[in-house]
Design an enzyme around this catalytic site. Structure first.
Site, PDB file in Angstrom:
ATOM      1  N   LYS A   1       0.716  -1.276  -0.173  1.00 60.39           N
ATOM      2  CA  LYS A   1       0.099  -0.097  -0.078  1.00 60.39           C
ATOM      3  C   LYS A   1       1.030   1.030  -0.044  1.00 60.39           C
ATOM      4  O   LYS A   1       2.053   1.295   0.838  1.00 60.39           O
ATOM      5  CB  LYS A   1      -0.694  -0.084   1.259  1.00 60.39           C
ATOM      6  CG  LYS A   1      -1.999   1.017   1.267  1.00 60.39           C
ATOM      7  CD  LYS A   1      -2.900   0.720   2.541  1.00 60.39           C
ATOM      8  CE  LYS A   1      -4.082   1.961   2.594  1.00 60.39           C
ATOM      9  NZ  LYS A   1      -4.671   1.752   3.748  1.00 60.39           N
TER      10      LYS A   1
ATOM     11  N   SER B   1      -9.611   1.825   3.056  1.00 60.13           N
ATOM     12  CA  SER B   1      -8.812   2.502   2.082  1.00 60.13           C
ATOM     13  C   SER B   1      -7.667   1.964   1.640  1.00 60.13           C
ATOM     14  O   SER B   1      -7.170   2.046   0.420  1.00 60.13           O
ATOM     15  CB  SER B   1      -7.831   3.691   2.991  1.00 60.13           C
ATOM     16  OG  SER B   1      -7.187   3.163   4.053  1.00 60.13           O
TER      17      SER B   1
ATOM     18  N   SER C   1      -9.728  -0.387   7.395  1.00 62.14           N
ATOM     19  CA  SER C   1      -9.211  -0.194   5.877  1.00 62.14           C
ATOM     20  C   SER C   1      -8.564  -1.376   5.211  1.00 62.14           C
ATOM     21  O   SER C   1      -8.370  -1.303   4.177  1.00 62.14           O
ATOM     22  CB  SER C   1      -8.207   0.784   6.087  1.00 62.14           C
ATOM     23  OG  SER C   1      -8.978   2.080   5.958  1.00 62.14           O
TER      24      SER C   1
END
Ligand SMILES: [Mg+2]
Ligand SMILES: [Zn+2]
Lengths: 488, 95, 484
Positions: A81, A156, A180
């Site tokens: 990420k 996210s 997330s």
């Protein structure tokens, strides 16, 4: 063989590497080919590091050529990420303000993976600064759900979940502040785990809400999750909040049985209003699976959950407003071209650099901490956090693990909620209390509705990741939902 | 509590966040909605409840006092939007 | 100063702790001139970094808290974020302590006009220092073209010591800072040099009519860089406030700066910006809990503090109060003195040399004793030469300068210059005979009862030997010759 390499799990790939049927270079090449095929549609990646990955893969191949034993991640590709610092590789947090930021150091979790021979493929899209539940808040482009490109992958860590679901990476790292990792894992039909707060070092994870943030894996099944947990968990002297306790071998929990798990609790509040009928149905089926596995089922009421969302949005935004102060145009990142004086530089840099959701949260958090409001908002929220912790403590006296849906609905359409922040926030209702209490939780696939995956959330007490993995693996063995893959 | 546009302007100033008129209007509306929802926390009596700032309680985590040179000073400077020799340069400060 | 008003002063002292590494990262605290040479991802606030607390910083603060008689040391203290935007603050917040400081409620004693006075200490807390800004194009912020940021100092550990508003005159303020500086340097926790910025002082000052209970509006005097400037600045500010009140003006709460050139204080900002620091507990650091064991450990490490030392020098070593004060005022001098005492029992003589010739030399050169070439061994050896009569005290005054400046020992110096004292009786007698022969008139005067003539003859003898004759022997032999 190599044409379908990209579909395989980490433990399957490890077998192939160990028996020298596949080299890391072959594997890495196959994955990049897959990325080339599908990422135009999915848009999971922000940055690819192909050249460096192939060099690393060659090194690993040389090393394993004459090694008797190889580590479980040796030569296995991974994607990260884009809020975890990678030395020398752009780390943007999907924000304009860090569009050209090249970290001078590595996040500890990234170093752990590299030290164990994992090959970094690239950096994954996300909601800007991890603020969002749909991946639409990326300053660059939204990521699409591989199951239905019109829907969001969740957020996210939307890029992480989509990449794993679309076979663009065998596994990925994500971060979870209010859901997330788990919410996108649920939307994309993969396994996502948020470890106990402090179990994985946060050093190098660009902070959103420091007291809630936690790094975790997104993988194709529970076995892979256990393997990755063994590598990324552990004490880090660079993170004062990391837990200084020995990490167990999580793969020992992969027994297929419930063993010491006698009672499974079901969170009453998370099967009530706001939960869609198809999600509810899947969870009820999951309960039956656990009954068949021999567990006693117990309904557990968590009265504080009603306040968790409010509590979260005050605590998380307050911390975020502080953590995001440093993006000011002085030392790194964007500086507005319109900076005639210092104050204008601050205002213009932050206006041009941050997207609407980030601005909204900075505003809310600044307000919650400002003079005269601290007690009513921030302090009050921290007290409610205590109540949420107490609810969990009481629950874990009665049950071994708790289950709930990960999300109230399946993935929603791109654009559907982007103008209504509050309704977007509500999609994290089931995941948020876990972060506030610091406990671990996993999301595993437990059904499909309208062609979209449904996630089952399993929660455990502090540092009881093994119990969660055990419960998840036993379920996985009985159901095979994790074998379902999107058709791209 | 309701937030006025003036409050929004004050908070934006504290946060050094430049906002357009349109953004100010929109944020006034949205922050009011969110805070109205958040008001529900006042239904709970928390007078005797201690706050939790760390979910996993810990104390006294220290580092030994050992100075170590940093190997990536140059990379830190390389990220500077505007540098002059080995300093970061910022525009003039008005009073 | 006016008798109509009472002066109320409270001081906030920032002491840079002399640790090897910074408070939250491993960067060295000893930086050179090259800007940004001692920085790392952590102290420049790179995205994703976390602080880790330097153990020594806590030990130093606990030691200080014991020395300043803090009543509350044990228990929890919390780091908080103090938030404001400024380019020298890389995270745009300072990690400091706010509602739960490390220690509270202490006091120290100073001596005002020969009587003791207690000054209360409100709190001691820990925090990180900010970086350095250089404004280019003007020597002040106003009018500069741009500024340059150097983060070398960012993250250097600071200990803030806040006094109660117990100080009643600029002189007391100066004495308080001097006493505090002495304590900190004796503890070894801070260099405590205002001139070098390792000790920084902000003063809150107000006046009120004698007898009035409420405090007057206070102003803050910032950035004074010596105890003299502190005293002068406070004096100027008191005068300004009195004048203002007398002419019916109001005192505005503001930050002021003392301009040493004009001898006046000036407002730094025309209007005090309303600060809203939005403090909240630093989530990246865990609570600090000081235990009895940590306090006991720190206590073991505290040597003799200045007040106790002065007392011992006066009572046990029979030094004068002034001599004891002077030696104790500099930790290095006291250490030097005590090292000398290990191989010599001549405390009074040693102290005379140290506060006399040695201090005069050091002051002139503006260096500390550690930067001179004098060692305790060399000084004691010189005293032994005096005692043995090898050199006179007068000659020793020249010798000590060379001891301070060169590597040579007293013996080597004396040998090389041939300034050994003449103690050989026959040699001195020969010279006396010559002197007597040349000064027949003085001899006659003496014999006629004019005792003072003796002094003249001694002087002549010493002059003839360039000061090298043993004065005692000269006296003795002259007596003998003249009364023969
Ligand atoms: Mg301070
Ligand atoms: Zn540093």
């Amino acid at each position: 063989m190599s044409d379908k390499l990209y579909t395989k799990t980490v433990h399957e790939l490890h077998q192939l590497m160990k028996t020298k049927k596949v080299s890391s270079v072959e594997l890495v090449t196959a994955i990049y080919e897959r990325i080339e095929q599908v990422d135009d549609k999915v848009k999971a990646y922000l940055t690819l590091t192909k050249a460096a990955a192939l060099i690393e893969a060659q090194k690993v191949d040389k090393r394993i050529a004459d090694a008797k034993e190889i580590g479980p991640l040796e030569g296995i590709p991974v994607a990260i990420k884009d809020n975890m610092c990678t030395e020398g590789v752009k780390t943007t947090c999907a924000s304009k303000i860090l569009a050209n930021y090249i970290p001078p150091y590595n996040a500890t979790a990234v170093t752990e993976l590299e030290d164990d021979g994992a090959i970094i493929l690239g950096k994954l899209n996300m909601d800007e600064f991890a603020m969002g539940s749909s991946c639409e808040n990326s300053a660059f482009f939204p990521t699409h759900n591989p199951w239905n490109l019109k829907t969001v992958p969740g957020g996210s860590s939307g890029g992480s979940a989509a990449a794993v679901a679309a076979d663009e990476a065998p596994f990925a790292l994500g971060s979870d502040t209010g859901g997330s990792i788990r919410q996108p894992a649920s939307f994309c039909g993969v396994v996502g785990m948020k470890p106990t707060y402090g179990r994985v070092s946060r050093y190098g994870l660009v902070a959103f809400a420091s007291s809630l943030d936690q790094i975790g894996p997104l993988a194709k099944d529970v076995t892979d999750t256990a393997i990755i947990m063994n590598v990324i968990c552990g004490y880090d002297p660079y993170d004062s909040t990391s837990i200084d306790k020995k990490v167990p071998d999580h793969t020992k929990a992969l027994t297929g049985k419930l063993d010491e798990i006698k009672t499974v609790g079901v969170v009453k509040e998370l099967l009530g209003k706001g939960i869609s009928p198809e999600v509810k149905k899947s969870i009820e089926e999951a309960i039956k699976v656990y009954e068949k596995l021999g567990a006693k089922i117990k309904m557990i009421s968590m009265p504080s959950f009603e306040y968790a969302l409010s509590c979260y949005y005050l605590v998380a935004t307050a911390e975020a407003s502080s953590n995001l102060a440093r993006y000011d145009g002085v030392k790194f990142g964007l500086r507005s071209a319109d900076s005639p004086d210092l104050l204008s530089m601050y205002y213009n840099t932050r206006r041009e650099g941050f997207g609407p959701e980030v601005k909204r949260r900075i505003m809310l958090g600044t307000y919650a901490l400002s003079s005269g409001y601290y007690d009513a908002y921030y302090l009050k929220a921290q007290k409610i956090r205590t109540l949420i912790k107490r609810d969990f403590e009481a629950a874990f006296k009665e049950v071994d693990v708790l289950i709930s849906p990960t999300t109230p609905t399946v993935a929603f359409n791109i654009g559907e909620k982007s103008d209504d922040p509050l309704s977007m926030y509500l999609s994290d209702i089931a995941t948020i209390p876990i972060n506030l209490a610091g406990i671990p939780a996993i999301s595993i696939p437990c059904g499909l509705a309208k062609g979209l995956p449904i996630g089952l959330q399993i929660m455990g007490n502090v540092l009881e990741e093994e119990k969660i993995i055990k419960a998840a693996y036993a379920f996985e063995q009985k159901t095979k939902w994790h074998k379902e893959r999107p058709k791209l | 509590m309701t937030i006025s546009k003036k409050d929004v302007e004050h908070v934006a100033k504290l946060a050094r966040l430049g906002l357009s008129e349109e953004e100010k209007e929109k944020l006034t509306q949205q922050l009011n909605d969110i805070l109205k929802y958040a008001e529900q926390i006042n239904q709970l009596d928390t007078d005797k409840v201690p706050p939790t700032s760390h979910s996993i309680p810990m104390q006294n985590v220290f580092r030994e006092d050992e100075a170590k040179p940093c190997r990536n000073t140059a990379d830190i400077l390389a990220n500077g939007p505007q540098t002059q020799e080995t300093t970061f340069r910022v525009p003039k400060m008005l009073e | 100063m006016s008798k109509k008003y009472e002066i109320v002063i409270g001081l906030e002292i920032h002491a840079q702790l002399s640790t090897d590494s910074k408070i939250f990262c491993a960067c060295s605290t000893k930086f050179g001139n090259e800007p940004n040479s001692n920085i790392c991802p952590i102290c420049t606030g790179q995205p994703g970094v976390l602080p880790t607390l330097n153990k020594k910083v806590v030990e130093f603060a606990v030691k200080t808290s014991i020395a300043l008689n803090m009543k509350k040391i044990k228990g929890e203290s919390i780091f908080s974020r103090k938030q404001y935007f400024y380019p020298d603050l890389p995270k745009d917040f300072q990690v400091s302590q706010y509602d739960k400081p490390l220690a509270e409620h202490g006091e120290i004693e100073i001596e005002v006009d020969h009587s003791p006075k207690k000054i209360g200490i409100t709190r001691i807390h820990l925090e990180e220092d900010a970086g350095k800004l250089v404004h280019v194009g003007s020597d002040r912020i106003t009018g500069s073209d741009f500024s340059l940021v150097d983060f070398n100092r960012t993250g250097v550990p600071l200990m803030e010591i806040v006094s109660e508003p117990d100080i009643r005159s600029p002189e007391e303020a100066k004495l308080y800072v001097q006493e505090l500086a002495a304590i900190l340097s004796y503890l070894g926790v801070c260099d405590a040099k205002m001139e070098e910025g390792s000790l920084r002082c902000d003063a809150n000052i107000s006046i009120r009519p004698v007898g009035q209970k409420e405090f007057g509006t206070r102003t803050e005097l910032k950035n004074v860089n010596s105890t003299k400037a502190l005293k002068d600045g406070l004096t100027a500010e008191v005068e300004r406030q009195i004048e203002a009140l007398e002419s019916g003006e109001k005192i505005i709460q503001e930050t002021r700066h003392y301009d040493e050139k004009t001898g006046k204080t000036i407002a730094l900002r025309s209007k005090e910006e309303a600060h809203d620091y939005r403090y909240f507990p630093e989530p990246d650091l865990v609570p600090l809990v000081i235990s009895d064991a940590m306090i006991a450990e720190a206590r073991k490490d505290i040597g003799e503090l200045p007040q106790a030392k002065i007392k011992r020098y006066v009572e046990k070593l029979n030094l004068s109060a002034e001599a004891a004060d002077t030696i104790v005022a500099g930790k290095d001098l006291a250490e030097f003195f005590e090292k000398c005492l290990k191989s010599s029992d001549k405390a009074a003589e040693l102290s005379n040399w140290i506060i006399g010739s040695v201090t005069a030399y050091l002051n002139e050169k503006k260096i500390g004793i550690g930067q001179s070439k004098l060692t305790p061994k060399k000084l004691v050896a010189m005293l032994n030469l005096i005692e043995k009569g090898t050199i006179s005290k007068k000659i020793a005054k020249d010798v000590i300068v060379q001891l301070l400046e060169t590597e040579k020992s007293a013996e080597e110096i004396v040998k090389a210059s041939g300034t050994t004292q003449i103690s050989d009786e026959s040699e001195i007698e020969k010279i006396i005979d010559e002197v007597l022969a040349k000064n027949a008139k003085s001899v006659a005067d003496y014999k006629a009862g004019k005792i003072t003539a003796m002094g003249f003859l001694v002087g002549q003898t010493m002059k003839a030997t360039k000061g090298r004759a043993n004065p005692g022997l000269v006296n003795q032999l002259l007596q003998k010759k003249l009364s023969a």
